[in-house]
Design a protein around this motif. Structure first.
Motif, PDB file in Angstrom:
ATOM      1  N   GLU A 521      -3.048  -5.006 -25.750  1.00  0.00           N
ATOM      2  CA  GLU A 521      -3.769  -5.889 -26.664  1.00  0.00           C
ATOM      3  C   GLU A 521      -2.952  -7.111 -27.060  1.00  0.00           C
ATOM      4  O   GLU A 521      -3.475  -8.199 -27.212  1.00  0.00           O
ATOM      5  N   PHE A 522      -1.643  -6.917 -27.171  1.00  0.00           N
ATOM      6  CA  PHE A 522      -0.788  -8.012 -27.643  1.00  0.00           C
ATOM      7  C   PHE A 522      -0.276  -8.868 -26.481  1.00  0.00           C
ATOM      8  O   PHE A 522       0.550  -9.752 -26.669  1.00  0.00           O
ATOM      9  N   ASN A 523      -0.731  -8.607 -25.274  1.00  0.00           N
ATOM     10  CA  ASN A 523      -0.369  -9.364 -24.072  1.00  0.00           C
ATOM     11  C   ASN A 523       1.105  -9.222 -23.717  1.00  0.00           C
ATOM     12  O   ASN A 523       1.468  -8.537 -22.783  1.00  0.00           O
ATOM     13  N   PHE A 524       1.938  -9.915 -24.487  1.00  0.00           N
ATOM     14  CA  PHE A 524       3.358  -9.965 -24.150  1.00  0.00           C
ATOM     15  C   PHE A 524       4.138  -9.225 -25.231  1.00  0.00           C
ATOM     16  O   PHE A 524       4.058  -9.582 -26.406  1.00  0.00           O
ATOM     17  N   ALA A 525       4.882  -8.195 -24.809  1.00  0.00           N
ATOM     18  CA  ALA A 525       5.722  -7.507 -25.787  1.00  0.00           C
ATOM     19  C   ALA A 525       6.714  -8.507 -26.355  1.00  0.00           C
ATOM     20  O   ALA A 525       7.030  -8.514 -27.534  1.00  0.00           O
ATOM     21  N   GLU A 526       7.175  -9.371 -25.473  1.00  0.00           N
ATOM     22  CA  GLU A 526       8.110 -10.398 -25.897  1.00  0.00           C
ATOM     23  C   GLU A 526       7.596 -11.704 -25.321  1.00  0.00           C
ATOM     24  O   GLU A 526       7.295 -11.784 -24.134  1.00  0.00           O
ATOM     25  N   ILE A 527       7.517 -12.729 -26.160  1.00  0.00           N
ATOM     26  CA  ILE A 527       7.011 -14.005 -25.650  1.00  0.00           C
ATOM     27  C   ILE A 527       8.000 -14.547 -24.615  1.00  0.00           C
ATOM     28  O   ILE A 527       9.193 -14.655 -24.894  1.00  0.00           O
ATOM     29  N   PRO A 528       7.511 -14.855 -23.425  1.00  0.00           N
ATOM     30  CA  PRO A 528       8.428 -15.294 -22.375  1.00  0.00           C
ATOM     31  C   PRO A 528       8.919 -16.721 -22.628  1.00  0.00           C
ATOM     32  O   PRO A 528       8.294 -17.482 -23.369  1.00  0.00           O
ATOM     33  N   THR A 529      10.020 -17.038 -22.016  1.00  0.00           N
ATOM     34  CA  THR A 529      10.507 -18.417 -22.026  1.00  0.00           C
ATOM     35  C   THR A 529      10.348 -18.966 -20.613  1.00  0.00           C
ATOM     36  O   THR A 529      10.672 -18.294 -19.640  1.00  0.00           O
ATOM     37  N   VAL A 530       9.813 -20.173 -20.535  1.00  0.00           N
ATOM     38  CA  VAL A 530       9.470 -20.731 -19.226  1.00  0.00           C
ATOM     39  C   VAL A 530      10.512 -21.763 -18.822  1.00  0.00           C
ATOM     40  O   VAL A 530      10.889 -22.621 -19.623  1.00  0.00           O
ATOM     41  N   HIS A 531      10.984 -21.650 -17.582  1.00  0.00           N
ATOM     42  CA  HIS A 531      12.014 -22.581 -17.130  1.00  0.00           C
ATOM     43  C   HIS A 531      11.521 -23.500 -16.024  1.00  0.00           C
ATOM     44  O   HIS A 531      12.213 -24.423 -15.636  1.00  0.00           O
ATOM     45  N   ALA A 532      10.351 -23.200 -15.481  1.00  0.00           N
ATOM     46  CA  ALA A 532       9.904 -24.002 -14.332  1.00  0.00           C
ATOM     47  C   ALA A 532       8.401 -23.849 -14.179  1.00  0.00           C
ATOM     48  O   ALA A 532       7.768 -23.018 -14.823  1.00  0.00           O
ATOM     49  N   ARG A 533       7.823 -24.682 -13.341  1.00  0.00           N
ATOM     50  CA  ARG A 533       6.481 -24.444 -12.866  1.00  0.00           C
ATOM     51  C   ARG A 533       6.508 -23.135 -12.092  1.00  0.00           C
ATOM     52  O   ARG A 533       7.569 -22.758 -11.596  1.00  0.00           O
ATOM     53  N   ASP A 534       5.383 -22.460 -11.904  1.00  0.00           N
ATOM     54  CA  ASP A 534       5.364 -21.172 -11.216  1.00  0.00           C
ATOM     55  C   ASP A 534       6.450 -20.251 -11.772  1.00  0.00           C
ATOM     56  O   ASP A 534       7.336 -19.794 -11.045  1.00  0.00           O
ATOM     57  N   PRO A 535       6.403 -19.958 -13.076  1.00  0.00           N
ATOM     58  CA  PRO A 535       7.522 -19.259 -13.722  1.00  0.00           C
ATOM     59  C   PRO A 535       7.832 -17.888 -13.105  1.00  0.00           C
ATOM     60  O   PRO A 535       8.981 -17.504 -13.029  1.00  0.00           O
ATOM     61  N   LEU A 536       6.798 -17.191 -12.653  1.00  0.00           N
ATOM     62  CA  LEU A 536       7.074 -15.850 -12.158  1.00  0.00           C
ATOM     63  C   LEU A 536       7.776 -15.912 -10.800  1.00  0.00           C
ATOM     64  O   LEU A 536       8.654 -15.100 -10.512  1.00  0.00           O
ATOM     65  N   TRP A 537       7.401 -16.866 -10.001  1.00  0.00           N
ATOM     66  CA  TRP A 537       8.115 -17.039  -8.723  1.00  0.00           C
ATOM     67  C   TRP A 537       9.582 -17.365  -9.005  1.00  0.00           C
ATOM     68  O   TRP A 537      10.488 -16.860  -8.361  1.00  0.00           O
ATOM     69  N   GLU A 538       9.753 -18.234  -9.964  1.00  0.00           N
ATOM     70  CA  GLU A 538      11.099 -18.631 -10.354  1.00  0.00           C
ATOM     71  C   GLU A 538      11.924 -17.391 -10.728  1.00  0.00           C
ATOM     72  O   GLU A 538      13.043 -17.192 -10.253  1.00  0.00           O
ATOM     73  N   GLN A 539      11.298 -16.543 -11.537  1.00  0.00           N
ATOM     74  CA  GLN A 539      11.994 -15.340 -11.992  1.00  0.00           C
ATOM     75  C   GLN A 539      12.308 -14.421 -10.820  1.00  0.00           C
ATOM     76  O   GLN A 539      13.396 -13.859 -10.711  1.00  0.00           O
ATOM     77  N   LYS A 540      11.324 -14.290  -9.921  1.00  0.00           N
ATOM     78  CA  LYS A 540      11.533 -13.399  -8.781  1.00  0.00           C
ATOM     79  C   LYS A 540      12.626 -13.938  -7.879  1.00  0.00           C
ATOM     80  O   LYS A 540      13.383 -13.196  -7.278  1.00  0.00           O
ATOM     81  N   ARG A 541      12.682 -15.255  -7.792  1.00  0.00           N
ATOM     82  CA  ARG A 541      13.690 -15.842  -6.941  1.00  0.00           C
ATOM     83  C   ARG A 541      15.089 -15.536  -7.486  1.00  0.00           C
ATOM     84  O   ARG A 541      16.008 -15.258  -6.735  1.00  0.00           O
ATOM     85  N   SER A 542      15.211 -15.542  -8.818  1.00  0.00           N
ATOM     86  CA  SER A 542      16.545 -15.288  -9.360  1.00  0.00           C
ATOM     87  C   SER A 542      16.825 -13.787  -9.466  1.00  0.00           C
ATOM     88  O   SER A 542      17.966 -13.373  -9.373  1.00  0.00           O
ATOM     89  N   GLN A 543      15.781 -12.963  -9.613  1.00  0.00           N
ATOM     90  CA  GLN A 543      16.045 -11.531  -9.821  1.00  0.00           C
ATOM     91  C   GLN A 543      15.704 -10.689  -8.604  1.00  0.00           C
ATOM     92  O   GLN A 543      15.951  -9.497  -8.595  1.00  0.00           O
ATOM     93  N   GLY A 544      15.106 -11.268  -7.593  1.00  0.00           N
ATOM     94  CA  GLY A 544      14.752 -10.503  -6.397  1.00  0.00           C
ATOM     95  C   GLY A 544      13.348  -9.958  -6.476  1.00  0.00           C
ATOM     96  O   GLY A 544      12.856  -9.577  -7.534  1.00  0.00           O
ATOM     97  N   ARG A 545      12.643  -9.954  -5.338  1.00  0.00           N
ATOM     98  CA  ARG A 545      11.277  -9.472  -5.257  1.00  0.00           C
ATOM     99  C   ARG A 545      11.278  -8.025  -4.823  1.00  0.00           C
ATOM    100  O   ARG A 545      12.137  -7.666  -4.012  1.00  0.00           O
ATOM    101  N   PRO A 546      10.318  -7.175  -5.129  1.00  0.00           N
ATOM    102  CA  PRO A 546       9.405  -7.415  -6.253  1.00  0.00           C
ATOM    103  C   PRO A 546      10.080  -7.052  -7.561  1.00  0.00           C
ATOM    104  O   PRO A 546      11.032  -6.281  -7.578  1.00  0.00           O
ATOM    105  N   LEU A 547       9.553  -7.595  -8.644  1.00  0.00           N
ATOM    106  CA  LEU A 547      10.087  -7.239  -9.951  1.00  0.00           C
ATOM    107  C   LEU A 547       9.701  -5.797 -10.273  1.00  0.00           C
ATOM    108  O   LEU A 547       8.680  -5.320  -9.786  1.00  0.00           O
ATOM    109  N   PRO A 548      10.483  -5.103 -11.070  1.00  0.00           N
ATOM    110  CA  PRO A 548      10.070  -3.748 -11.472  1.00  0.00           C
ATOM    111  C   PRO A 548       8.773  -3.807 -12.271  1.00  0.00           C
ATOM    112  O   PRO A 548       8.504  -4.800 -12.957  1.00  0.00           O
ATOM    113  N   GLU A 549       7.976  -2.761 -12.129  1.00  0.00           N
ATOM    114  CA  GLU A 549       6.714  -2.688 -12.866  1.00  0.00           C
ATOM    115  C   GLU A 549       7.009  -2.771 -14.371  1.00  0.00           C
ATOM    116  O   GLU A 549       7.827  -2.001 -14.881  1.00  0.00           O
ATOM    117  N   PRO A 550       6.401  -3.695 -15.088  1.00  0.00           N
ATOM    118  CA  PRO A 550       6.708  -3.800 -16.527  1.00  0.00           C
ATOM    119  C   PRO A 550       6.198  -2.571 -17.273  1.00  0.00           C
ATOM    120  O   PRO A 550       5.115  -2.068 -16.964  1.00  0.00           O
TER     121      PRO A 550
END
Ligand SMILES: [Cu+2]
Lengths: 619, 356
Positions: A521-550
């Motif tokens: 219901e609350f969407n984000f447990a923690e409000i994300p901080t955005v560093h780039a366009r396509d933020p999730l790709w950006e995150q995956k690029r720095s942390q490796g694909r695929p990300l762990p299931e939240p």
């Protein structure tokens, strides 16, 4: 074992108040639930509109057919247009606004959650007013464009036009409330770091759409109030005998009506701009150009309304100006199409169902765009306007365009919304049925229009050569209708199969894929901080694909707005108020009183109560 | 075996295209008397030229852009485990190119557009004025030069420019003669204009193109383009038609003449083409006996259709403003039809249908 299971379950358990049952839906202010309610009701109305279309097609299947009476035909074509625009495509877009904008900008909800709920209920009130008219065999019958002075009491004495005026007014209130909300939400609620030029393209196109809604709906509302004044209170805005002017209606209607076209197509542009990069595994080509071309289209959209009125004889100067401005729109639109192709060019295309629909969208929208250029060539339009050529054009834009894109969006986002995957194979079958059915239904309309078949005709005589293509079209429309049954079947089957959707089934680029499906219901447990366009790709690029299931977390301590029934009461109040305009006076005198004053007053009181108690209710 | 299955495979691949071709061929074989694609007058020809210009550019753009799309789809189809493709964010050069090229194409479309807008807007010189009056669901035509009023059939001399002055008696209509001109809306409170000329003789259908109420679909008319001599004799006949054509000696038609009064037809209709009484809500019936169509271009003018129309106008054209009080017997119908059939100021038009 048992205790640990309980412990595991605990974080999932509902936090403060009960989240199930009808009442929880009625009072919900959760943008996701409101989105789902928008989607479900819009889809139901969309199916109504489709059914109306099929009846129209049966009637036109042969010359001098008597399957539908003239009046019923006129009711059905009016309602088909009105429904598809106001109760189909617009609220289907609204479903995605509601569900996806907060998720894509990393927010917990919209700025005004109760206003959001109000806009949905108001939409439902308007939709019901429009459709209830069928029960009285008095559905609107003067066309979705409602040209004056045909809509004046002397030519349209029944309740038909009253239902239309009042239904559209209610829908206008709903649209404006929603537009204010999303406008402010997008401006104010973006996650830290999400600068304007980092917003997902869907958010951008939605943002521009809200601006259009805010500027266009007041105009149609003014026009409707004028018409209402003529019909109810003896005013003369459109009465030629009293120096009123039917042309005034046309101008007002199209100053609203042309931006309305972009209200219907910009959100689909946004959807497709989300899907193509993800399934090409390559960022959107020319992001900035996409944003500015969208904005440019919107601005031009307010300067071209008279291209719907070339046949009115505005004179060569006006014709030439509006024609040129209209041609100009082809440039930003072309930029969009080329950038989409640029996006997939050089990509690694993952041919999943959403991609099928998105590519189908481009292919069909090109055709609609090209026939649009033909209308902008004013003299050519003098032949085409009000013929089936135009019907072909706007179905390529609004069906081949909007509906294909909305379905792309549905296949793309439904796993996120409902937590299960849709069947790919049936999805592709549906795509091909729809694609073929669509083209068989609408492509021959180009020929018919050029060969002289006017639109909005309940029948045509033998001997004009219209029989052949009309029959083919009718057959195609059945296939097209069937493809939607396949869609429903797919949802039903997939739900039963229950293949759980992971948080990020498509290797998505945007924030909605960073949280569980369906979102909590609350969407984000923690409000994300955005560093780039396509933020999730950006995150995956720095942390490796695929990300762990939240993980699904308890959300303890996250403040969420309280549920409220006040928006519904307010919307119902307005509904009752308007009903008073449809009932007629309970008293014989004064004869000039054409409204039911007691009902109007009750509605007014309800609305006032709703608003006041809403204002003092703790959010 | 292998060959055959390949052949069948090929056939399957081509069959949609073949079906398409067959369909289009079948569609082309139809006769389209109301088409916009076969202009028979200057106005329509200028319009058609503009249209064909747009079509040529549209086909070019269609082939190039859809081609690029299809190539991209085929060429760049990937598998899930393919390496990530090169991440390109855009290209200013390309984006400028595909802004400029469409702009150039648009200029190519705009030039003839503007030219024809102004050419068609010119006031025609030496034209015959015809006043067009739109009514819910029929057309009235007046020839001020000759003082003639008629309905649903516009006689014009071939090769003469006709200058239309149009106004509506009720709601907004739109006058459309696809083969000679285009559309122009007809308003209750302003005069609109359009001109056309005919380059051939014959009868050409036209139709109302703006939704105007329940019978919008059946608001047609004919343009009858005739040689000048024939036009002159029509004018002469119509200008002389101040009285119904006499049916002296024909007892059936005489009965019809009587019925025309007693059944109140006379309240809505007149046979006086030269000086029709004002305020009548039905079409002028002078020359009704030799018109090709009745009820606004929709029913062929045969005796049976005429009888059908008179006995049940609402059944044929629900909502039409022709309302008959009471029943009409078979015998009365026959009498009325005989009387109306006799109303010919010119002999049945000898025009050969010159349509396509
Ligand atoms: Cu009309």
């Amino acid at each position: 074992m048992a205790t640990s299971a309980v412990e595991h379950a605990a974080p999932d358990a509902p936090a403060a108040h009960s989240k199930t049952g009808v009442w929880s839906w009625i009072t919900t202010v959760d943008h996701k639930r409101i989105g789902i309610m928008y989607g479900v009701s819009a889809f139901v109305f969309f199916m109504f509109g489709g059914l109306e279309a099929l009846l129209l097609r049966i009637q036109l299947g042969s010359a001098d057919n008597t399957f539908l009476s003239p009046d019923v035909y006129n009711q059905l074509f009016t309602m088909h247009g009105t429904t598809m625009i106001f109760l189909g495509v617009m609220p289907l877009s609204a479903m995605f606004f509601n569900f996806m904008i907060p998720l894509q900008i990393g927010a917990r909800d919209v700025v005004f959650p109760r206003l959001n709920s109000f806009s949905f209920w108001m939409f439902l009130v308007g939709a019901i007013v429009l459709n209830v008219s069928f029960l009285f065999n008095a559905a609107p019958n003067a066309g979705w464009f409602g040209y004056a002075n045909l809509t004046e009491t002397q030519y349209s004495p029944g309740l038909n036009t009253d239902f239309w005026v009042i239904g559209l007014m209610a829908l206008g209130v709903a649209s404006l409330a929603a537009a204010v909300n999303f406008f402010v939400t997008i401006i104010n609620m973006r996650a830290p770091g999400m600068r304007l030029l980092r917003m997902p393209m869907f958010v951008w196109m939605s943002f521009i759409t809200q601006v259009l809604l805010l500027l266009a709906f007041p105009i149609i509302t003014v026009a409707l109030i004028f018409l209402m004044a003529d019909r109810y209170f003896g005013a003369n805005f459109f009465q030629p005998d009293a120096n009123g002017d039917p042309m005034l209606w046309q101008h007002l209607f199209w100053i609203f009506g042309h931006p309305e076209v972009y209200i219907l197509i910009l959100p689909p542009f946004g959807i497709v701009s989300e899907i193509l990069p993800v399934f090409s595994r390559k960022p959107l080509f020319g992001y900035a150009a996409m944003v500015f071309s969208g904005a440019f289209i919107a601005v031009l959209g307010f300067g071209v309304w008279s291209h719907h009125m070339f046949a009115t004889g505005m004179g060569p100067i006006a014709d030439a100006s509006f024609g040129l401005l209209t041609l100009l729109i082809a440039i930003p639109t072309g930029v969009k199409i080329f950038n989409w192709i640029g996006t997939i060019w050089g990509g690694s295309l993952q041919m999943k169902t959403p991609m099928y629909f998105a590519l189908g969208f481009i292919a069909m929208f090109i055709i609609g765009g090209l026939s649009g250029i033909m209308h902008a060539a004013v003299p050519a339009d003098l032949q085409q306007t009000d013929t089936y050529f135009v019907v072909a054009h706007f179905h390529y834009v609004l069906f081949g365009g909007s509906i294909f894109a909305l379905l792309a969006g549905a296949y793309y986002w439904m796993p996120k919304m409902f937590g299960f995957m849709l069947n790919e194979r049936i999805g592709k079958i549906q795509f091909w049925l729809m694609f073929i059915g669509f083209n068989i239904t609408f492509f021959p309309m180009h020929f018919l229009g050029l060969h002289g078949m006017p639109r909005r005709v309940y029948t045509y005589p033998e001997g004009l050569g219209f029989e052949f293509w009309n029959l083919i079209e009718t057959a195609g429309s059945m296939l097209l209708g069937f493809s939607f049954l396949v869609f429903i079947w797919n949802i039903w089957l997939s739900k039963r199969a229950g293949v759980a959707a992971p948080a990020d089934p498509w290797d998505g680029a945007t924030l909605e894929w960073s949280i569980p499906s369906p979102p909590q219901e609350f969407n984000f447990a923690e409000i994300p901080t955005v560093h780039a366009r396509d933020p999730l790709w950006e995150q995956k690029r720095s942390q490796g694909r695929p990300l762990p299931e939240p993980p699904r977390v308890s959300g303890e301590g996250i403040h969420l707005p309280n549920p409220s029934v006040k928006p519904l009461i307010t919307a119902l109040g307005i509904g009752v108020f308007f009903t008073g305009f449809l009932l007629g006076s309970p008293w014989p005198i004064p004869a000039s009183l054409t409204i039911n004053l007691p009902v109007v007053l009750i509605g007014f009181a309800m609305t006032a109560y709703g608003i006041l108690s809403w204002a003092f209710e703790p959010a | 075996m292998r060959f055959r299955s390949i052949a069948i495979g090929r056939l399957l691949w081509w069959s949609p295209l073949l079906t398409l071709l067959v369909l289009v061929a079948a569609g082309c074989a139809e006769n389209y008397p109301q088409t916009t694609l076969d202009p028979r007058g200057e106005f329509a020809r200028m319009v058609d030229d503009v249209f064909m210009t747009t079509v040529r550019w549209a086909i070019l753009v269609f082939v190039l852009v859809e081609g690029a799309l299809v190539v991209a789809i085929i060429k760049f189809r990937g598998k899930p485990d393919d390496p990530e493709p090169k991440q390109i964010h855009g290209s200013s050069v390309l984006e400028v190119v595909w802004t400029v090229i469409p702009a150039v194409i648009l200029v190519m479309v705009a030039i003839p557009t503007i030219k024809v807008i102004f050419e068609t807007a010119k006031e025609p010189a030496d034209a015959m004025v015809v006043e067009v009056i739109g009514h819910q669901w029929w057309w009235e035509f007046r020839y001020p030069e000759y003082g003639i009023t008629t309905a649903n059939e516009m006689y014009v001399p071939v090769d003469r420019t006709v200058d239309l002055r149009m106004v509506s008696d009720d709601v907004v209509h739109s006058f459309w003669v696809p083969q000679f001109a285009a559309k122009r809306d007809v308003f209750p409170n302003r005069e609109t204009r359009m001109w056309f000329n005919t380059e051939v003789t014959g009868e050409f259908p036209g139709q109302c193109a703006e939704f105007c109420g329940i019978q919008h679909a059946r608001m047609g008319f004919r343009v009858v383009s005739v040689e000048v001599a024939e036009f002159d004799s029509w004018v002469a006949g119509m200008s002389a038609a101040t009285e119904p054509v006499s049916v002296e000696g024909d007892s059936v038609a005489l009965a019809g003449q009587q019925l025309f009064l007693t059944k109140a037809c006379i309240g809505c209709h007149s046979f006086n083409a030269a000086a029709p009484p004002p305020g009548q809500i039905g079409p002028n019936l002078a020359n009704i006996g030799s018109r090709t169509m009745i009820a606004a271009g929709m029913l062929e003018n045969t005796d049976e259709n005429m009888a059908r129309w008179i006995s049940d106008p609402q059944g044929y054209k629900e909502g039409s403003l022709m309302v008959i009080a009471g029943e009409i017997t078979e015998a009365e119908l026959a009498a009325l039809v005989a009387y109306l059939r006799a109303q010919q100021v010119v002999a049945s038009p000898p025009v050969v249908a010159d349509i396509q």
